[in-house]
Write a protein that holds these residues in place. Structure first.
Motif, PDB file in Angstrom:
ATOM      1  N   HIS A   1       0.855  -1.185   0.000  1.00  0.00           N
ATOM      2  CA  HIS A   1       0.000   0.000   0.000  1.00  0.00           C
ATOM      3  C   HIS A   1       0.896   1.241   0.000  1.00  0.00           C
ATOM      4  N   LEU A   2       0.506   2.247  -0.772  1.00  0.00           N
ATOM      5  CA  LEU A   2       1.214   3.531  -0.773  1.00  0.00           C
ATOM      6  C   LEU A   2       0.168   4.639  -0.707  1.00  0.00           C
ATOM      7  N   ASN A   3       0.565   5.772  -0.153  1.00  0.00           N
ATOM      8  CA  ASN A   3      -0.295   6.946  -0.180  1.00  0.00           C
ATOM      9  C   ASN A   3       0.540   8.134  -0.635  1.00  0.00           C
ATOM     10  N   GLY A   4       0.011   8.836  -1.635  1.00  0.00           N
ATOM     11  CA  GLY A   4       0.749   9.999  -2.115  1.00  0.00           C
ATOM     12  C   GLY A   4      -0.012  10.698  -3.217  1.00  0.00           C
ATOM     13  N   VAL A   5       0.595  11.767  -3.713  1.00  0.00           N
ATOM     14  CA  VAL A   5       0.004  12.510  -4.825  1.00  0.00           C
ATOM     15  C   VAL A   5       0.416  11.801  -6.107  1.00  0.00           C
ATOM     16  N   VAL A   6      -0.582  11.275  -6.808  1.00  0.00           N
ATOM     17  CA  VAL A   6      -0.312  10.493  -8.015  1.00  0.00           C
ATOM     18  C   VAL A   6      -0.261  11.432  -9.221  1.00  0.00           C
ATOM     19  N   LEU A   7       0.832  11.381  -9.941  1.00  0.00           N
ATOM     20  CA  LEU A   7       1.019  12.245 -11.118  1.00  0.00           C
ATOM     21  C   LEU A   7       0.832  11.421 -12.391  1.00  0.00           C
ATOM     22  N   PRO A   8       0.381  12.070 -13.487  1.00  0.00           N
ATOM     23  CA  PRO A   8       0.233  13.516 -13.647  1.00  0.00           C
ATOM     24  C   PRO A   8      -1.082  14.098 -13.101  1.00  0.00           C
ATOM     25  N   ASP A   9      -2.044  13.273 -12.648  1.00  0.00           N
ATOM     26  CA  ASP A   9      -3.340  13.824 -12.230  1.00  0.00           C
ATOM     27  C   ASP A   9      -3.222  14.815 -11.072  1.00  0.00           C
ATOM     28  N   GLY A  10      -2.322  14.515 -10.130  1.00  0.00           N
ATOM     29  CA  GLY A  10      -2.101  15.445  -9.036  1.00  0.00           C
ATOM     30  C   GLY A  10      -3.041  15.276  -7.863  1.00  0.00           C
TER      31      GLY A  10
ATOM     32  N   GLN B   1       0.884  -4.268   3.178  1.00  0.00           N
ATOM     33  CA  GLN B   1       1.859  -3.594   4.041  1.00  0.00           C
ATOM     34  C   GLN B   1       2.152  -2.215   3.444  1.00  0.00           C
ATOM     35  N   THR B   2       2.111  -1.183   4.286  1.00  0.00           N
ATOM     36  CA  THR B   2       2.336   0.171   3.775  1.00  0.00           C
ATOM     37  C   THR B   2       3.823   0.398   3.523  1.00  0.00           C
ATOM     38  N   LEU B   3       4.133   0.780   2.279  1.00  0.00           N
ATOM     39  CA  LEU B   3       5.524   1.028   1.880  1.00  0.00           C
ATOM     40  C   LEU B   3       5.949   2.447   2.193  1.00  0.00           C
ATOM     41  N   THR B   4       5.051   3.405   1.897  1.00  0.00           N
ATOM     42  CA  THR B   4       5.403   4.808   2.085  1.00  0.00           C
ATOM     43  C   THR B   4       4.140   5.661   2.033  1.00  0.00           C
ATOM     44  N   THR B   5       4.209   6.822   2.658  1.00  0.00           N
ATOM     45  CA  THR B   5       3.088   7.770   2.602  1.00  0.00           C
ATOM     46  C   THR B   5       3.648   9.180   2.442  1.00  0.00           C
ATOM     47  N   GLY B   6       2.776  10.076   2.025  1.00  0.00           N
ATOM     48  CA  GLY B   6       3.163  11.486   1.949  1.00  0.00           C
ATOM     49  C   GLY B   6       4.186  11.794   0.865  1.00  0.00           C
ATOM     50  N   VAL B   7       4.219  10.971  -0.187  1.00  0.00           N
ATOM     51  CA  VAL B   7       5.191  11.169  -1.256  1.00  0.00           C
ATOM     52  C   VAL B   7       4.462  11.613  -2.530  1.00  0.00           C
ATOM     53  N   TRP B   8       5.216  11.883  -3.575  1.00  0.00           N
ATOM     54  CA  TRP B   8       4.675  12.121  -4.910  1.00  0.00           C
ATOM     55  C   TRP B   8       5.031  10.893  -5.740  1.00  0.00           C
ATOM     56  N   ILE B   9       4.066  10.397  -6.490  1.00  0.00           N
ATOM     57  CA  ILE B   9       4.242   9.121  -7.186  1.00  0.00           C
ATOM     58  C   ILE B   9       4.119   9.334  -8.693  1.00  0.00           C
ATOM     59  N   THR B  10       5.155   8.935  -9.422  1.00  0.00           N
ATOM     60  CA  THR B  10       5.091   8.997 -10.887  1.00  0.00           C
ATOM     61  C   THR B  10       5.212   7.583 -11.448  1.00  0.00           C
TER      62      THR B  10
ATOM     63  N   ASP C   1       7.366  17.514  -4.509  1.00  0.00           N
ATOM     64  CA  ASP C   1       6.629  17.569  -5.770  1.00  0.00           C
ATOM     65  C   ASP C   1       7.594  17.897  -6.921  1.00  0.00           C
ATOM     66  N   PRO C   2       7.831  16.949  -7.824  1.00  0.00           N
ATOM     67  CA  PRO C   2       8.792  17.234  -8.910  1.00  0.00           C
ATOM     68  C   PRO C   2       8.316  18.340  -9.842  1.00  0.00           C
ATOM     69  N   ARG C   3       6.998  18.618  -9.849  1.00  0.00           N
ATOM     70  CA  ARG C   3       6.512  19.720 -10.693  1.00  0.00           C
ATOM     71  C   ARG C   3       7.034  21.059 -10.173  1.00  0.00           C
ATOM     72  N   GLN C   4       7.266  21.104  -8.840  1.00  0.00           N
ATOM     73  CA  GLN C   4       7.806  22.323  -8.238  1.00  0.00           C
ATOM     74  C   GLN C   4       9.330  22.292  -8.181  1.00  0.00           C
ATOM     75  N   GLU C   5       9.878  21.113  -7.873  1.00  0.00           N
ATOM     76  CA  GLU C   5      11.322  20.977  -7.635  1.00  0.00           C
ATOM     77  C   GLU C   5      11.866  19.826  -8.461  1.00  0.00           C
ATOM     78  N   LEU C   6      12.302  20.132  -9.682  1.00  0.00           N
ATOM     79  CA  LEU C   6      12.831  19.058 -10.532  1.00  0.00           C
ATOM     80  C   LEU C   6      14.062  18.392  -9.920  1.00  0.00           C
ATOM     81  N   SER C   7      14.752  19.123  -9.064  1.00  0.00           N
ATOM     82  CA  SER C   7      15.993  18.575  -8.495  1.00  0.00           C
ATOM     83  C   SER C   7      15.739  17.349  -7.627  1.00  0.00           C
TER      84      SER C   7
END
Ligand SMILES: [Zn+2]
Length: 357
Positions: free
Chosen positions: A5-14, A35-44, A334-340
């Motif tokens: 299980h993961l929780n995050g902002v799914v891109l490109p939908d946002g 099992q939860t792998l990660t939360t609060g991330v951005w997912i591409t 968020d890679p849309r804000q911070e490509l680095s």
């Protein structure tokens, strides 16, 4: 296989969502016991390097261990789908390895004798071209790679390798078996002739005129500029400057105009995708640098599409939808804000299993 299980902002939908992985595929329906792998991330979706050579080193084919190391570096950078733009080594064994990126092969580079880097290409006479492209189309995964131009030492400048009429017959022969053709083109003439002949994609493309750009946009001819390789043109020019001053001046001019040329292609609507040209003399795992340079052409969203969802769609791979193979990358910001942030994946999941974090 794990159930995750993961929780995050799914891109490109946002949208912030919960996402489950079961039997290697994505679902948005809760799966019991995950099992939860990660939360609060951005997912591409898994990133794409559409011009990458696994199995190629500075002096040609590399051994198994070296090719494996290249593939692992690419994977750990978030690249889970590679279009291999020509490799002299047979890397089909990688397809048996669930922990290594998926590869779409273009067989071997096709060139003429002494008209490309030594030990990289199958070297043939133009009279053998139609037969050879058919052979490479069968040994690849839907693509054939031509060397479109290279220095002609007798001319002292970049020049096409193939008579235009024969190149057209070769492209037709590849299309007849359902595969696509791409070509390395630095200068003006080769790209003009090959686009007119119906090619599907251009690598580098620094010699595109406005007329050629228009034709590419109209005919859905894709462009993989390999921007992190184009910065090396002055080095190539310097290496040849003494014996081939015309070539050196031409390379410097193509280099000086490259952002203008590529920017015009972008504005005209040519599809542009990420390629690092890793392999040969260039290192693997440089997708973040390539994204940064692509962003200079069209902004962060454009760059993220070119290294991610747009490139996947172009190559026939799915994005983060119900039932799709779980190839995805999580990011700390968020890679849309911070490509680095692309330099540092938080988590890489390939075929439903975490492979790198
Ligand atoms: Zn290349």
């Amino acid at each position: 296989m794990g159930t995750w299980h993961l929780n995050g902002v799914v891109l490109p939908d946002g949208e912030r969502r919960d996402l489950w992985i079961h039997d290697g595929v994505i679902t948005f329906e809760p799966v019991a016991g995950a099992q939860t792998l990660t939360t609060g991330v951005w997912i591409t979706p898994g990133l794409v390097d559409a011009h990458c050579h696994i199995g190629l080193g500075a002096s040609g084919a590399v051994d198994h261990a070296t090719a494996e190391a290249q593939a692992i570096i690419d994977r750990n950078s978030g690249v889970l789908l590679v279009r291999d733009a020509g490799a002299p080594a047979d890397t089909h064994w990688i397809d048996e390895r669930a922990d290594l990126p998926r590869i779409i092969r273009a067989g071997r580079h096709i060139a003429r004798p002494k008209r490309y880097i030594r030990n990289f290409a199958i070297e043939i006479d133009p009279s053998e071209m139609v037969e050879e492209v058919s052979r490479q189309a069968h040994s690849g995964d839907g693509w054939v790679k031509l060397v479109g131009d290279w220095i002609d030492r007798e001319v002292g400048d970049l020049a096409p390798l193939w008579p235009a009429e024969i190149a057209k017959q070769a492209i037709d022969a590849v299309h007849a078996v359902g595969a696509r053709v791409t070509a390395h083109c630095f200068a003006e003439q080769s790209v003009a002739e090959l686009v007119a002949a119906g090619i599907d994609c251009i690598e580098h493309g620094t010699g595109m005129s406005d007329e050629v750009i228009e034709m590419m946009a109209a005919n859905d001819v894709a462009l993989v500029p390999t921007m992190t390789n184009l910065v090396n043109f002055p080095k190539f020019a310097a290496a040849g400057a003494e014996r081939f001053p015309t070539y050196a001046a031409h390379m410097r001019d193509l280099h000086a105009r490259r952002l203008d040329t590529l920017g015009r292609a972008r504005e005209a609507g040519v599809q542009i995708y990420c390629g690092t040209d890793a392999g040969g003399t260039l290192g693997h795992g440089r997708v973040a640098q390539e994204a940064q340079m692509l962003a200079e052409l069209g902004g962060n969203d454009f760059a993220l599409g070119a290294i991610g969802w747009d490139a996947r769609t172009w190559l026939g791979a799915q994005n983060l939808v119900e039932g799709a193979p779980a190839d995805l990358v999580c990011w700390f910001v968020d890679p849309r804000q911070e490509l680095s942030t692309l330099h540092d994946p938080a988590l890489v999941v390939l075929r439903g299993e975490p492979v790198s974090r």
